[in-house]
Scaffold this active site. Structure first.
Site, PDB file in Angstrom:
ATOM      1  CD  GLU A 142      -2.206   0.594  -0.488  1.00  0.00           C
ATOM      2  OE1 GLU A 142      -3.329   0.079  -0.432  1.00  0.00           O
ATOM      3  OE2 GLU A 142      -1.692   1.205   0.475  1.00  0.00           O
ATOM      4  CD  GLU A 172      -1.416   5.601   0.235  1.00  0.00           C
ATOM      5  OE1 GLU A 172      -2.070   5.054   1.139  1.00  0.00           O
ATOM      6  OE2 GLU A 172      -1.677   5.477  -0.976  1.00  0.00           O
TER       7      GLU A 172
HETATM    8  O1  AHR Z   1      -4.984   6.766   2.095  1.00  0.00           O
HETATM    9  C1  AHR Z   1      -6.107   5.937   2.020  1.00  0.00           C
HETATM   10  C2  AHR Z   1      -5.833   4.649   1.267  1.00  0.00           C
HETATM   11  O2  AHR Z   1      -4.900   3.884   1.963  1.00  0.00           O
HETATM   12  C3  AHR Z   1      -5.223   4.779  -0.103  1.00  0.00           C
HETATM   13  O3  AHR Z   1      -6.173   5.026  -1.084  1.00  0.00           O
HETATM   14  C4  AHR Z   1      -4.586   3.459  -0.320  1.00  0.00           C
HETATM   15  O4  AHR Z   1      -3.484   3.527  -1.183  1.00  0.00           O
HETATM   16  C5  AHR Z   1      -4.244   2.993   1.080  1.00  0.00           C
HETATM   17  O5  AHR Z   1      -4.679   1.719   1.318  1.00  0.00           O
END
Ligand code: AHR
Length: 512
Positions: free
Chosen positions: A193, A315
């Site tokens: 991110e 994610e």
């Molecule tokens: O999964 C939780 C968080 O969500 C992670 O650390 C981040 O990459 C995303 O914003």
């Protein structure tokens, strides 16, 4: 595709018959892709009790463990056939300095986990503990490197420490710390991110940083890195476009993050208390991942028509309000049958784009967001999402069988169109065909006719996941509220398969 007048009625104004009829057509002659097992990937971050308490309790704990790893959790994850585990974050990765997590535990420095509740991190779970866990689970490690606050040298040396055989200072250090042979590390994330917690960068700047950092991440002694660029969030198509233009095939894959939340404004809502309308709205948000993926893929196709760069949804999952009474920075949430649907429907979508989507990592493996596993002291609970992953693991590395579905749809709040049936099918290496089907409807059972497209089947067996209420979940004192049961509602009639699926249920069928 069937689309009745009823299907465009607003939610709540619908009056459907008690039993719906749908059809699924399978096209085995069009099968030419493999479902990469890595789309069943997991994610473990130093966040709340995911690592500490969830996976790792330390050798001295009274909780039964092997070298510090919880025995109950390791067994559950082995049963799941976890193919790949991403670590150490997430946002944590861009503040993580790997040298703090090696060597004698008593000498390891502490740090504040600024992203996640200000918890003090003692670094007792570091590189050795993570890579040994992957060996124990038989899965590939996916290391997420620090680009936000770390140096090029630091990341380059981490790769050397983990993967160089001999003759290098980092290999020597690793050996001094008790590990003679290098580990194999294939997947390397270059930042996470980077548009947000990973450095608040603009895509042009990140592209250059990616090129710079990745240059010095070498392949040592037969270890071949697969380098992953930090990709877009949800609808940020410009990020993907800029990376494809400026990085192109210097990356093996680019990531995408997509979370299923309840509100348009990013508001989340309770994990366990929600209305029927909230449920359908959530399913609509979950399914919106498909047009989002299609748009990112269309951009990738423009720059990479031969599909040499993969898309990794590293994610994804539900993100609800934290459970009352827990640390809001620890993202601990319950997991209901609604979460199970988000899992099955998302996996159905990932299978469909298997020619581009080569990995997906649900967030996260234990005690954080849409977990597989919840733990409290020595107790462990397997969530409805865990059971979906277990019922679906038959699709890992199987040949994807294209399908078409005709079913009713609901329009929710006049905006989101939600089909009542979702499905996916595959043929494994032993020739067994598996079909997973979700009946999203809360009230209507479905009679589904499945046209097998010439696939031969003499016998069918199955497993079903359902419960009385969509908000049902497993808890420490009631562990088996939502668990798979044997399913007898499928029959083969003259070469066709007829399935009678109860409301709000998910099945996986095996044809023999
Ligand atoms: O999964 C939780 C968080 O969500 C992670 O650390 C981040 O990459 C995303 O914003």
């Amino acid at each position: 595709m069937r689309n009745t007048l009823l299907s465009i009625a607003l939610f709540g104004a619908m009056s459907l018959s008690a039993q719906q009829k749908s059809t699924i057509s399978i096209y085995p002659d069009k099968a030419n892709q493999t479902i990469n097992k890595e789309v069943y990937g997991q994610f473990a971050e130093h966040l709340g009790t995911c690592i500490y308490g969830g996976l790792w309790v330390g050798e001295k704990s009274s909780i039964p463990n092997t070298n510090g790893y919880r025995n109950d959790v390791v067994k559950a994850l082995k049963d799941l056939k976890v193919p790949v585990l991403r670590w150490p974050g997430g946002c944590f990765a861009d503040e993580y300095h790997w040298r703090d997590g090696i060597g004698p535990k008593e000498n390891r420095p502490r740090m504040v986990n600024n992203n996640w509740g200000g918890t003090v991190e003692d670094n007792s779970f570091g590189t050795h503990e993570f890579l040994n866990l992957c060996e124990l689970l038989g899965c590939e490690p996916y290391i997420s490197g620090n680009v936000g606050s770390g140096t090029v040298e630091e990341l380059a040396k981490w790769v050397e420490y983990m993967t160089a055989e001999q003759g290098s200072p980092m290999a020597k250090l690793r050996k001094e710390n008790g590990r003679e042979k290098p580990w194999k590390v294939k997947f390397l994330g270059v930042g996470n991110e980077s548009w947000g917690c990973g450095g608040s960068m603009r895509p042009e700047y990140y592209s250059d940083l990616y090129r710079r950092y990745s240059t010095y991440c070498r392949n040592f002694d037969g270890n071949k890195l697969y380098k992953i660029a930090s990709g877009a969030s949800d609808y940020d198509y410009d990020w993907t476009e800029t990376l494809m233009k400026n990085i192109g095939q210097r990356m093996d894959g680019v990531s995408l993050h997509y979370y299923t939340v309840l509100g348009w404004d990013g508001s989340k809502g309770s994990a366990t208390k929600f209305t029927d309308e909230d449920y359908y709205w959530t399913i609509g948000k979950c399914l919106e991942i498909e047009p989002v993926i299609k748009k990112h893929i269309a951009i990738m196709d423009k720059y990479d028509p031969k599909k040499q760069v993969d898309l990794l949804v590293d994610e994804w999952g539900t993100w609800w309000d934290t459970e009352p009474g827990t640390n809001p920075g620890h993202l601990y949430q319950q997991n209901t049958l609604r979460d199970a649907f988000v899992a099955s429907l998302s996996l159905d979508v990932f299978h469909k784009y298997t020619d581009r989507i080569k990995m997906a990592n649900i967030a996260q493996v234990a005690n954080v967001l849409q977990s597989m596993i919840l733990t409290k002291d020595d107790k462990m609970v397997l969530t409805p999402t865990y059971y979906v992953f277990k019922m679906y693991n038959v699709h890992q590395d199987a040949t994807y069988l294209p399908i078409e579905i005709a079913c009713d749809k609901k329009v929710v709040r006049g905006e989101r169109i939600v089909p009542m049936i979702s499905s996916t099918a595959s043929k494994d290496k032993n020739g067994l065909v598996h079909i997973s089907i979700s009946n999203v409807s809360l009230n209507e059972s479905e009679d589904i006719q499945i046209n097998l497209g010439g696939l031969k089947a003499n016998k069918v067996k199955g497993e079903i996941l359902t419960s009385k209420n969509i908000s049902d979940y497993n808890d420490f004192d009631k562990k088996d509220v939502v668990t798979p049961k044997s399913f007898n509602g499928a029959k083969i009639v003259k070469g066709n398969l007829n399935v009678s699926l109860p409301a709000k249920s998910i099945v996986t069928l095996t044809l023999e």
